[in-house]
Design a protein around this motif. Structure first.
Motif, short mmCIF file in Angstrom:
data_model
loop_
_atom_site.label_atom_id
_atom_site.label_comp_id
_atom_site.label_asym_id
_atom_site.label_seq_id
_atom_site.Cartn_x
_atom_site.Cartn_y
_atom_site.Cartn_z
N CYS A 27 1.12 -1.08 0.02
CA CYS A 27 -0.17 0.03 0.06
C CYS A 27 0.98 1.23 -0.09
O CYS A 27 1.44 1.59 1.35
CB CYS A 27 -0.80 -0.20 1.15
SG CYS A 27 -1.89 1.55 1.44
N LEU A 75 5.26 6.16 1.92
CA LEU A 75 4.98 7.47 1.06
C LEU A 75 6.53 7.46 0.35
O LEU A 75 7.45 8.18 0.83
CB LEU A 75 4.73 8.45 1.97
CG LEU A 75 3.26 8.39 2.81
CD1 LEU A 75 3.16 9.62 3.71
CD2 LEU A 75 2.32 8.29 1.66
N VAL A 77 -3.62 12.42 4.82
CA VAL A 77 -3.79 11.39 5.45
C VAL A 77 -3.08 10.88 6.52
O VAL A 77 -3.39 10.61 7.57
CB VAL A 77 -4.19 9.93 4.40
CG1 VAL A 77 -4.03 8.65 5.09
CG2 VAL A 77 -5.16 10.25 3.46
N ALA A 78 -1.64 10.92 6.12
CA ALA A 78 -0.66 10.76 7.16
C ALA A 78 -0.80 11.76 8.35
O ALA A 78 -0.58 11.23 9.50
CB ALA A 78 0.56 10.99 6.72
N PHE A 84 3.61 -0.59 3.98
CA PHE A 84 3.07 0.90 3.76
C PHE A 84 4.47 1.78 3.40
O PHE A 84 5.12 1.71 4.25
CB PHE A 84 2.47 1.12 5.11
CG PHE A 84 1.18 0.31 5.07
CD1 PHE A 84 0.11 0.87 4.82
CD2 PHE A 84 1.24 -0.84 5.71
CE1 PHE A 84 -1.17 0.17 5.27
CE2 PHE A 84 0.33 -1.60 5.89
CZ PHE A 84 -1.01 -1.10 5.96
N ALA A 138 -2.42 12.15 0.28
CA ALA A 138 -1.51 11.16 1.03
C ALA A 138 -0.96 11.94 2.30
O ALA A 138 -0.74 11.35 3.44
CB ALA A 138 -0.68 10.59 0.23
N LEU A 173 -7.31 4.05 1.34
CA LEU A 173 -7.22 3.56 2.70
C LEU A 173 -8.06 4.41 3.69
O LEU A 173 -8.42 4.00 4.64
CB LEU A 173 -5.42 3.40 2.91
CG LEU A 173 -5.25 3.07 4.52
CD1 LEU A 173 -5.45 1.46 4.57
CD2 LEU A 173 -3.92 3.14 4.76
N PHE A 174 -7.71 5.65 3.61
CA PHE A 174 -8.39 6.58 4.64
C PHE A 174 -9.87 6.47 4.31
O PHE A 174 -10.60 6.83 5.15
CB PHE A 174 -7.91 7.93 4.43
CG PHE A 174 -8.32 9.31 5.44
CD1 PHE A 174 -8.22 8.75 6.65
CD2 PHE A 174 -8.93 10.19 4.79
CE1 PHE A 174 -8.69 9.90 7.41
CE2 PHE A 174 -9.59 11.03 5.51
CZ PHE A 174 -9.39 11.02 6.96
N TYR A 179 -2.99 5.63 0.03
CA TYR A 179 -3.42 6.11 1.02
C TYR A 179 -4.81 6.93 0.85
O TYR A 179 -5.42 6.96 2.04
CB TYR A 179 -2.25 7.11 1.63
CG TYR A 179 -1.31 6.28 2.41
CD1 TYR A 179 -0.91 5.32 1.86
CD2 TYR A 179 -0.74 6.83 3.61
CE1 TYR A 179 0.35 4.59 2.53
CE2 TYR A 179 0.45 6.48 4.25
CZ TYR A 179 1.04 5.17 3.50
OH TYR A 179 1.91 4.44 4.14
N LEU A 207 -2.11 3.76 11.41
CA LEU A 207 -2.51 3.71 9.87
C LEU A 207 -3.71 2.71 9.67
O LEU A 207 -4.78 2.90 8.53
CB LEU A 207 -1.60 3.42 9.01
CG LEU A 207 -0.63 4.63 8.60
CD1 LEU A 207 0.90 4.01 7.74
CD2 LEU A 207 -1.36 5.40 7.88
#
Length: 275
Positions: A113, A137, A153-154, A135, A150, A121-122, A118, A183
């Motif tokens: 992922c 970035l 999301v982080a 996972f 992304a 995912l979120f 992301y 996460l």
């Protein structure tokens, strides 16, 4: 190029829709074709009576490796700003649809992922990962910032220092670390992942669907509100839910107070009954 049907696959079993990124040869990277196909699938499943929960997973060893660098970036950029904006609308559009989906959604992260992954995912309400999943970035490693939401999301899901490290270093983490950082809800061995997700989906199927929709929307909305704003929003949200399913609410209270047939802290009321 694969057609729309090929890039996304799904099946409905016992009211659970199992939706799969279906480009295993590309680590399920999201192309414009896949993004359009996913929107069509979400549209098709959202109000089906035989679907109560949607699970998003990946075919093969990846969940999604993010955006397809060739098809999503290079080929769309060849069409100039028009092509770029069109591709962005298509990807961000289905992630937005998924964030506010009518049914509860679960990300079952079976493998890689990365980056743009992301976003979905979120968008899913709950997320479960395999210990073996990765996972990351990784955008910093090829010279851009983590786009497509992304970075947001982080910051939403991780503590500040974790988010900064994750985005700046571009180092992958495994499923266990993703769970520790927040996460995902849980991480467990890949061989046990589907059984755990199936169990969670079945628990959700027992809940009142109107209340579930109101609850998941409320959790997403109230985070940026003041306490007074959230209090007012939640009062109005409950009133709106009551207008859609007032009898369901009353039935739950009746079974608890009058029948004493269940305890709210230990399970859901029986939706199949009416007093």
């Amino acid at each position: 190029m694969a057609n729309d049907v090929d890039t996304v696959a799904y099946e409905v079993i016992d009211r659970i829709a199992w939706v799969r990124f279906n480009r295993p040869d590309k680590r399920n990277a999201m192309s414009p074709v896949l993004n359009r196909a996913m929107m069509e699938v979400l549209d098709a499943l959202e109000f089906r009576d035989d679907v109560g929960v949607l699970v998003l997973t990946g075919e093969g060893p990846a969940w999604t490796a993010g955006m397809d660098l060739k098809e999503y970036f290079r080929e769309t950029e060849a069409d100039g700003l028009r092509g770029t904006r069109k591709a962005q609308r298509e990807s961000y559009g289905w992630w937005r649809r998924l964030r506010w989906y009518q049914k509860p959604t679960i990300a079952m992260v079976n493998g890689w992922c990365f980056g743009g992954g992301y976003g979905p995912l979120f968008a899913c309400d709950l997320a479960f990962a395999a210990d073996e999943a990765k996972f990351g970035l990784s955008e910093i490693n090829w010279g851009i910032l983590p786009g497509g939401g992304a970075t947001k999301v982080a910051v939403e899901l991780l503590p500040f220092r974790k988010a900064m490290y994750h985005a700046m270093l571009g180092e992958p983490i495994d499923g266990k670390t993703a769970a520790e950082w927040g996460l995902v809800n849980e991480s467990l061995p890949l061989a046990q992942l589907k059984a755990r997700v199936t169990h969670v989906a079945k628990v959700l199927l027992e809940k009142n669907p109107v209340a579930l929709k109101a609850t998941k929307d409320a959790v997403r909305r109230v985070g940026i509100m003041t306490y007074d704003e959230a209090e007012d929003y939640l009062v109005r949200a409950q009133e709106a839910a009551n207008s859609y399913d007032n009898e369901g609410r009353k039935e739950g209270i009746r079974q608890f107070i009058d029948e004493k047939s269940y305890k709210p802290g230990l399970g859901a009321y029986d939706k199949s009954r009416r007093g």
